[in-house]
Design a protein around this motif. Structure first.
Motif, PDB file in Angstrom:
ATOM      1  N   GLN A 164       0.934  -0.907  -0.095  1.00 32.50           N
ATOM      2  CA  GLN A 164       0.008  -0.335   0.240  1.00 32.50           C
ATOM      3  C   GLN A 164       1.295   1.056  -0.224  1.00 32.50           C
ATOM      4  O   GLN A 164       1.451   1.656   0.957  1.00 32.50           O
ATOM      5  N   ASN A 165       0.084   2.411  -0.208  1.00 35.32           N
ATOM      6  CA  ASN A 165       0.834   3.345  -0.716  1.00 35.32           C
ATOM      7  C   ASN A 165       0.332   3.867   0.702  1.00 35.32           C
ATOM      8  O   ASN A 165      -0.208   4.113   1.033  1.00 35.32           O
ATOM      9  N   THR A 195       5.982   4.751  -1.473  1.00 35.50           N
ATOM     10  CA  THR A 195       5.517   4.180  -2.389  1.00 35.50           C
ATOM     11  C   THR A 195       5.415   2.776  -1.487  1.00 35.50           C
ATOM     12  O   THR A 195       6.286   2.504  -1.079  1.00 35.50           O
ATOM     13  N   SER A 196       4.824   1.912  -2.729  1.00 36.36           N
ATOM     14  CA  SER A 196       4.702   0.353  -2.396  1.00 36.36           C
ATOM     15  C   SER A 196       6.724  -0.451  -3.149  1.00 36.36           C
ATOM     16  O   SER A 196       6.536  -1.166  -2.496  1.00 36.36           O
ATOM     17  N   GLN A 203       8.995   0.924  -2.232  1.00 33.25           N
ATOM     18  CA  GLN A 203      10.361   1.000  -1.093  1.00 33.25           C
ATOM     19  C   GLN A 203      10.568  -0.013  -0.306  1.00 33.25           C
ATOM     20  O   GLN A 203       9.238  -0.704   0.237  1.00 33.25           O
ATOM     21  N   THR A 227       5.230  10.837   0.147  1.00 28.41           N
ATOM     22  CA  THR A 227       4.443   9.513  -0.239  1.00 28.41           C
ATOM     23  C   THR A 227       5.062   8.434  -0.124  1.00 28.41           C
ATOM     24  O   THR A 227       5.919   8.383  -0.947  1.00 28.41           O
ATOM     25  N   TYR A 272      10.357   6.742  -3.167  1.00 27.17           N
ATOM     26  CA  TYR A 272       9.533   8.146  -2.609  1.00 27.17           C
ATOM     27  C   TYR A 272       9.248   9.041  -3.229  1.00 27.17           C
ATOM     28  O   TYR A 272      10.168   8.737  -4.560  1.00 27.17           O
ATOM     29  N   SER A 273       8.206   9.870  -3.260  1.00 21.29           N
ATOM     30  CA  SER A 273       7.444  10.602  -3.825  1.00 21.29           C
ATOM     31  C   SER A 273       6.735  12.095  -3.277  1.00 21.29           C
ATOM     32  O   SER A 273       6.218  11.328  -2.124  1.00 21.29           O
ATOM     33  N   THR A 310       1.216   8.765   1.992  1.00 21.98           N
ATOM     34  CA  THR A 310       1.214   9.861   2.602  1.00 21.98           C
ATOM     35  C   THR A 310       0.888  10.035   4.280  1.00 21.98           C
ATOM     36  O   THR A 310       0.571  10.108   5.004  1.00 21.98           O
TER      37      THR A 310
END
Lengths: 110, 114
Positions: free
Chosen positions: A17-18, A79-80, A82, A77, A64-65, A20
């Motif tokens: 799962q992402n 992300t999956s 990572q 965020t 990451y973002s 934030t």
């Protein structure tokens, strides 16, 4: 009362799962930063932003973002992509070189 | 490139003992130097700073002097308290450049026993 807020303090997610993480500041600082902290490894820079609508990768940006649509806000965020996201995440803002930190978010991914 | 080296921890002291945490740096020019403190489960707080050679930063009984000749910024306190138990980070900001990134040491954990 000026400062930096991060929410939530603890966050739990399932793998894949992402998620934030929030960071808000009312110090009117231009620069903001995201760090990751793991035991024994100090602080590692993920992303930083010196001005609205602009940001740069730090030392460990993969997976990451970020966005910087408002001066006050710099959400991260995870992300999956990572591979090892469980860590303590710290947000900071800066006036000149002096950085001010939020209380951190502890993310646990299982 | 620029770097910061701190003494490894953990450091364990009894209350009222003298504290020294060593910090040395490598940098071109004359960086600004910082000590930050992180109490358990919290973010970092700026403890003290020095912006030029021979400056002494001080706060809450802690002191550090910017020594250009030895490229050091050692943190000292004459009498530690249990409430000083925390992780201490040394950092530098390079002169010049425009990205305002700090270079961090790995941190030194301090435990003070009553």
């Amino acid at each position: 009362d000026g400062g930096i807020t991060q929410s939530p303090k603890y966050l739990f997610r399932k793998e894949g799962q992402n998620v934030t993480l929030s960071c808000e500041q009312n110090l009117n600082h231009d620069a903001m930063y995201w760090y990751r902290q793991d035991p024994g490894q100090g602080l590692r820079l993920i992303y930083y932003s010196q001005i609205v609508n602009d940001f740069q990768k730090g030392d460990i940006a993969e997976g990451y973002s970020v966005s910087r649509e408002k001066k006050e806000s710099f959400p991260l965020t995870v992300t999956s992509a990572q591979k090892n996201p469980t860590a303590f995440y710290l947000c900071a803002s800066a006036e000149g070189y002096e950085q001010y930190f939020g209380p951190g978010t502890r993310l646990t991914v299982t | 490139g620029d770097s910061v080296t701190q003494m490894e921890g953990p450091v364990t002291l009894s209350e009222e003992a003298f504290l020294t945490i060593n910090c040395t740096y490598t940098a071109t020019g004359y960086p600004s130097l910082f000590w930050y403190v992180q109490y358990p489960g919290e973010g970092l707080q700026l403890l003290l700073k020095a912006t030029k050679a021979d400056d002494k930063g001080s706060n809450k009984g802690f002191e550090a002097t910017y020594r250009k000749e030895t490229t050091s910024f050692h943190l000292e306190k004459g009498s530690v308290q249990v409430s000083d138990s925390a992780v201490y980070f040394c950092a530098l900001s390079p002169r010049g450049g425009n990205n305002r990134k700090l270079i961090w040491g790995l941190g030194t954990s301090l435990a003070v026993n009553p």
